[in-house]
Design a protein around this motif. Structure first.
Motif, PDB file in Angstrom:
ATOM      1  N   UNK A  10    -109.351  -2.867  58.292  1.00  0.00           N
ATOM      2  CA  UNK A  10    -108.754  -3.702  57.248  1.00  0.00           C
ATOM      3  C   UNK A  10    -108.569  -5.131  57.745  1.00  0.00           C
ATOM      4  N   UNK A  11    -108.101  -5.277  58.986  1.00  0.00           N
ATOM      5  CA  UNK A  11    -107.882  -6.613  59.543  1.00  0.00           C
ATOM      6  C   UNK A  11    -109.202  -7.359  59.679  1.00  0.00           C
ATOM      7  N   UNK A  12    -110.240  -6.687  60.211  1.00  0.00           N
ATOM      8  CA  UNK A  12    -111.532  -7.348  60.381  1.00  0.00           C
ATOM      9  C   UNK A  12    -112.160  -7.715  59.034  1.00  0.00           C
ATOM     10  N   UNK A  13    -112.001  -6.845  58.047  1.00  0.00           N
ATOM     11  CA  UNK A  13    -112.513  -7.153  56.717  1.00  0.00           C
ATOM     12  C   UNK A  13    -111.823  -8.351  56.114  1.00  0.00           C
ATOM     13  N   UNK A  14    -110.507  -8.450  56.323  1.00  0.00           N
ATOM     14  CA  UNK A  14    -109.755  -9.588  55.816  1.00  0.00           C
ATOM     15  C   UNK A  14    -110.183 -10.877  56.507  1.00  0.00           C
ATOM     16  N   UNK A  15    -110.384 -10.815  57.824  1.00  0.00           N
ATOM     17  CA  UNK A  15    -110.808 -12.007  58.562  1.00  0.00           C
ATOM     18  C   UNK A  15    -112.197 -12.469  58.130  1.00  0.00           C
TER      19      UNK A  15
END
Length: 126
Positions: free
Chosen positions: A37-42
């Motif tokens: 989720x964090x990598x997708x948001x970044x």
């Protein structure tokens, strides 16, 4: 007296039922989901445009050296072209070989560096 305490302790251990843990989901699964989720948001965040890279130095090629005969002196050319394998035309095209077909190198025959191939006016190597 100590003997009685040891016997009582051993008896108490025998009567206690073993603790059975219920199977739980591994803890790494939520961690992997959070990282995704964090990598997708970044990846969706807007990025600053890159500044144009400035060259570190200005380079000018004055000549190109090809080695038409392997292990011999090179020939300086003002211009050259590429052959079918994207190498320099006539670069290491020829080699001296012995009677068994093994090429001769400067390691075994250091005087090969004295051989200077030349290009005549017609352009063929001699």
């Amino acid at each position: 007296m100590i003997y009685l305490l040891l016997v009582a302790l051993a008896e108490a251990r025998r009567k206690v039922e073993p603790i059975v843990e219920e199977p739980t989901a591994p803890l790494w699964i939520p961690l992997v989901i959070a990282v995704c989720i964090i990598l997708g948001t970044l990846a969706l965040l807007p990025r600053k445009p890159r500044e144009e890279e400035k060259p570190l130095a200005t380079v000018m090629i004055t000549h190109i050296t090809v080695y038409p005969v392997k292990s011999c002196k090179g020939v300086k050319l003002a211009t050259c072209s590429l052959d079918a394998t994207c190498g320099l035309q006539d670069d290491r095209r020829y080699a001296f070989v012995d009677a068994h077909g093994v090429f001769l190198s400067q390691r075994r025959f250091p005087k090969l560096c004295l051989v200077t191939p030349t290009y005549p006016i017609g352009g063929a190597l001699s």
